[in-house]
Design a protein around this motif. Structure first.
Motif, PDB file in Angstrom:
ATOM      1  N   LEU A  30       0.827  -1.209   0.000  1.00 53.42           N
ATOM      2  CA  LEU A  30       0.000   0.000   0.000  1.00 53.42           C
ATOM      3  C   LEU A  30       0.862   1.260   0.000  1.00 53.42           C
ATOM      4  N   SER A  31       1.995   1.219   0.696  1.00 49.66           N
ATOM      5  CA  SER A  31       2.886   2.384   0.695  1.00 49.66           C
ATOM      6  C   SER A  31       3.502   2.601  -0.679  1.00 49.66           C
ATOM      7  N   ARG A  32       3.846   1.504  -1.374  1.00 51.59           N
ATOM      8  CA  ARG A  32       4.372   1.641  -2.732  1.00 51.59           C
ATOM      9  C   ARG A  32       3.300   2.175  -3.683  1.00 51.59           C
ATOM     10  N   TYR A  33       2.062   1.803  -3.442  1.00 48.43           N
ATOM     11  CA  TYR A  33       0.977   2.342  -4.271  1.00 48.43           C
ATOM     12  C   TYR A  33       0.905   3.859  -4.131  1.00 48.43           C
ATOM     13  N   GLU A  34       1.034   4.354  -2.904  1.00 44.80           N
ATOM     14  CA  GLU A  34       1.005   5.811  -2.697  1.00 44.80           C
ATOM     15  C   GLU A  34       2.160   6.486  -3.438  1.00 44.80           C
ATOM     16  N   ILE A  35       3.314   5.825  -3.482  1.00 44.18           N
ATOM     17  CA  ILE A  35       4.455   6.388  -4.218  1.00 44.18           C
ATOM     18  C   ILE A  35       4.167   6.411  -5.716  1.00 44.18           C
ATOM     19  N   HIS A  36       3.532   5.358  -6.237  1.00 46.81           N
ATOM     20  CA  HIS A  36       3.182   5.349  -7.664  1.00 46.81           C
ATOM     21  C   HIS A  36       2.230   6.490  -7.991  1.00 46.81           C
ATOM     22  N   VAL A  37       1.282   6.743  -7.109  1.00 48.99           N
ATOM     23  CA  VAL A  37       0.348   7.850  -7.333  1.00 48.99           C
ATOM     24  C   VAL A  37       1.088   9.185  -7.276  1.00 48.99           C
ATOM     25  N   ALA A  38       1.988   9.319  -6.312  1.00 48.90           N
ATOM     26  CA  ALA A  38       2.786  10.544  -6.228  1.00 48.90           C
ATOM     27  C   ALA A  38       3.647  10.714  -7.472  1.00 48.90           C
ATOM     28  N   ASN A  39       4.199   9.624  -7.985  1.00 47.44           N
ATOM     29  CA  ASN A  39       4.967   9.695  -9.240  1.00 47.44           C
ATOM     30  C   ASN A  39       4.106  10.200 -10.381  1.00 47.44           C
ATOM     31  N   TYR A  40       2.878   9.730 -10.438  1.00 44.70           N
ATOM     32  CA  TYR A  40       1.946  10.158 -11.480  1.00 44.70           C
ATOM     33  C   TYR A  40       1.721  11.671 -11.396  1.00 44.70           C
ATOM     34  N   TYR A  41       1.523  12.164 -10.170  1.00 45.69           N
ATOM     35  CA  TYR A  41       1.313  13.603  -9.996  1.00 45.69           C
ATOM     36  C   TYR A  41       2.581  14.395 -10.327  1.00 45.69           C
ATOM     37  N   MET A  42       3.737  13.861  -9.948  1.00 47.10           N
ATOM     38  CA  MET A  42       4.987  14.564 -10.256  1.00 47.10           C
ATOM     39  C   MET A  42       5.195  14.677 -11.764  1.00 47.10           C
ATOM     40  N   LYS A  43       4.907  13.615 -12.478  1.00 48.09           N
ATOM     41  CA  LYS A  43       5.078  13.643 -13.921  1.00 48.09           C
ATOM     42  C   LYS A  43       4.181  14.687 -14.558  1.00 48.09           C
ATOM     43  N   ARG A  44       3.007  14.883 -13.997  1.00 45.59           N
ATOM     44  CA  ARG A  44       2.057  15.828 -14.556  1.00 45.59           C
ATOM     45  C   ARG A  44       2.093  17.181 -13.855  1.00 45.59           C
ATOM     46  N   LYS A  45       3.145  17.394 -13.082  1.00 40.95           N
ATOM     47  CA  LYS A  45       3.430  18.698 -12.462  1.00 40.95           C
ATOM     48  C   LYS A  45       2.370  19.118 -11.450  1.00 40.95           C
ATOM     49  N   ALA A  46       1.658  18.152 -10.882  1.00 36.52           N
ATOM     50  CA  ALA A  46       0.705  18.439  -9.810  1.00 36.52           C
ATOM     51  C   ALA A  46       1.444  18.283  -8.483  1.00 36.52           C
ATOM     52  N   TYR A  47       2.274  19.261  -8.160  1.00 32.04           N
ATOM     53  CA  TYR A  47       3.227  19.116  -7.069  1.00 32.04           C
ATOM     54  C   TYR A  47       2.563  19.131  -5.697  1.00 32.04           C
ATOM     55  N   VAL A  48       1.459  19.852  -5.549  1.00 29.12           N
ATOM     56  CA  VAL A  48       0.756  19.862  -4.265  1.00 29.12           C
ATOM     57  C   VAL A  48       0.196  18.472  -3.960  1.00 29.12           C
TER      58      VAL A  48
ATOM     59  N   GLU B 148       8.486   2.949   8.672  1.00 29.35           N
ATOM     60  CA  GLU B 148       9.226   1.683   8.603  1.00 29.35           C
ATOM     61  C   GLU B 148       8.835   0.840   7.392  1.00 29.35           C
ATOM     62  N   THR B 149       8.399   1.495   6.330  1.00 31.31           N
ATOM     63  CA  THR B 149       8.157   0.795   5.070  1.00 31.31           C
ATOM     64  C   THR B 149       9.238   1.197   4.072  1.00 31.31           C
ATOM     65  N   PRO B 150       9.494   0.378   3.059  1.00 31.56           N
ATOM     66  CA  PRO B 150      10.536   0.713   2.073  1.00 31.56           C
ATOM     67  C   PRO B 150      10.232   1.958   1.255  1.00 31.56           C
ATOM     68  N   ALA B 151       9.008   2.470   1.337  1.00 31.52           N
ATOM     69  CA  ALA B 151       8.640   3.635   0.537  1.00 31.52           C
ATOM     70  C   ALA B 151       9.056   4.957   1.183  1.00 31.52           C
ATOM     71  N   ILE B 152       9.537   4.924   2.407  1.00 38.62           N
ATOM     72  CA  ILE B 152       9.857   6.164   3.124  1.00 38.62           C
ATOM     73  C   ILE B 152      10.918   7.008   2.400  1.00 38.62           C
ATOM     74  N   PRO B 153      12.059   6.439   1.969  1.00 40.59           N
ATOM     75  CA  PRO B 153      13.052   7.293   1.305  1.00 40.59           C
ATOM     76  C   PRO B 153      12.544   7.944   0.017  1.00 40.59           C
ATOM     77  N   ASP B 154      11.780   7.221  -0.788  1.00 41.16           N
ATOM     78  CA  ASP B 154      11.220   7.829  -1.992  1.00 41.16           C
ATOM     79  C   ASP B 154      10.215   8.913  -1.639  1.00 41.16           C
ATOM     80  N   ALA B 155       9.450   8.709  -0.565  1.00 40.07           N
ATOM     81  CA  ALA B 155       8.506   9.742  -0.141  1.00 40.07           C
ATOM     82  C   ALA B 155       9.240  11.022   0.264  1.00 40.07           C
ATOM     83  N   LEU B 156      10.368  10.874   0.935  1.00 34.92           N
ATOM     84  CA  LEU B 156      11.163  12.057   1.293  1.00 34.92           C
ATOM     85  C   LEU B 156      11.698  12.762   0.050  1.00 34.92           C
ATOM     86  N   ALA B 157      12.186  11.985  -0.912  1.00 30.75           N
ATOM     87  CA  ALA B 157      12.719  12.584  -2.135  1.00 30.75           C
ATOM     88  C   ALA B 157      11.634  13.313  -2.911  1.00 30.75           C
ATOM     89  N   ILE B 158      10.445  12.719  -2.961  1.00 28.17           N
ATOM     90  CA  ILE B 158       9.329  13.387  -3.637  1.00 28.17           C
ATOM     91  C   ILE B 158       8.986  14.688  -2.926  1.00 28.17           C
TER      92      ILE B 158
END
Length: 341
Positions: free
Chosen positions: A176-194, A209-219
């Protein structure tokens, strides 16, 4: 003639399917006792003939609803549906057992099978043979399974199925945490930064404590850069640099280079159908920007107006696909007037 052939083929297919259905569902003799019917159902389960087991167990339940094998048959029916890849039927049978026998000594098994059915509901025929990232799928079934396993642990913390349910919950939480990152990636690609920043913040606040934490910080760092929030970007960068110094978004000196994961966002359906014509390939590359974390070098102004006015003489994909009906600028071309002879 073609229509007659088509109807003949459809009729042949319907007859074949009906014949298969009639062969697969043989009539169960009425003279069988409850014990004999249950033994035949168990034999079908032992030989992995789950369709026959389902028929026998349903017949047993309907003929002997208050018999000595009725409750066990209901539990076996949950298992038979699950093994026969009928997850929704397995969930319905488990819910029915829980509703009818809330105090049964094996009701924890029904809770466990209910969660397990949701856990594998998205695993179809192709997914069993091809490795697919399930975190890119709709998370509805994963959330249901997580909640159902959580209900099992809440009601029966000492159940024999609790350790396995807990392990599956950890996997589902990571998914589920990786799913949230995929959605955030989708928004980043389309410049929906908020929207991207909100998804990343949700992962940081609710999925520790999920593997998605570092990518969430980078986003969060890059989204705040684009939004002009230098303080928030620096705070996120400090956490990322301290806890994940080897993250791909950081260079060898620990400075934020660029978050590149969202380049790998899956193409749209229109992009696949049109072989890439319906998506601008340059959209996957984020626009150049001035970093808020590192001083940017002064760049010479470019003559954008001259480049915009330059024409290449090439036709657009829309003009090609519509056989010239729509012009290069997207406007509809006027039809040629008919000439009277």
């Amino acid at each position: 003639m073609v229509r007659m052939i088509k109807y003949s083929l459809l009729l042949s297919l319907a007859l074949l399917l009906s014949a298969c259905a009639s062969d697969s569902k043989k009539d169960i003799p009425e003279h069988l006792t409850e014990a004999e019917l249950y033994q035949q159902a168990q034999l079908a389960l032992d030989t992995s003939n789950y369709s026959e087991a389902i028929d026998k167990l349903r017949a047993l339940e309907s003929r002997f609803p208050f018999g000595s094998y009725a409750e066990q048959a209901q539990l076996d029916l949950i298992f038979a549906y699950y093994k026969n890849q009928e997850q929704e039927a397995a969930k319905a049978s488990a819910e029915r057992f829980i509703r009818l026998h809330p105090q049964h000594e094996n009701v924890d098994y029904a809770y466990y099978m209910k969660g397990l059915a949701s856990y594998t509901a998205d695993v179809g025929f192709i997914e069993r043979f091809v490795e697919i990232d399930m975190s890119k799928r709709d998370p509805g079934q994963a959330r249901d399974s997580f909640n159902e396993f959580a209900e099992l642990l809440k009601r029966f913390p000492n159940s024999r199925y609790a350790p396995d349910a807990q392990k599956r919950m950890i996997h589902l939480r990571n998914q589920l945490s990786r799913y949230e990152i995929h959605v955030a990636n989708y928004y980043m690609k389309r410049k929906a930064y908020v929207a991207a920043a909100n998804r990343a913040r949700y992962v940081l606040e609710n999925m520790q404590e999920t593997p998605a934490i570092p990518d969430a910080l980078a986003i969060l760092v890059e989204a705040n850069q684009h939004l002009g929030l230098a303080k928030a970007a620096n705070n996120a960068l400090k956490v990322l640099r301290t806890n994940y110094p080897k993250h791909p978004s950081l260079d060898s000196q620990g400075n934020f280079a660029k978050y590149k994961v969202y380049y790998d966002v899956d193409p749209s359906v229109w992009n696949i159908i049109s072989f890439g014509l319906l998506d601008d390939p340059e959209e996957s590359i984020p626009p150049s920007r001035q970093s808020l974390l590192q001083p940017a070098k002064e760049e010479q102004p470019q003559q954008e107006s001259a480049e915009d006015e330059e024409t290449t003489g090439e036709r657009s994909w829309l003009n090609i696909m519509t056989f010239g009906v729509v012009g290069d600028d997207g406007s509809e071309q006027p039809e040629e007037p008919e000439t009277e002879e």
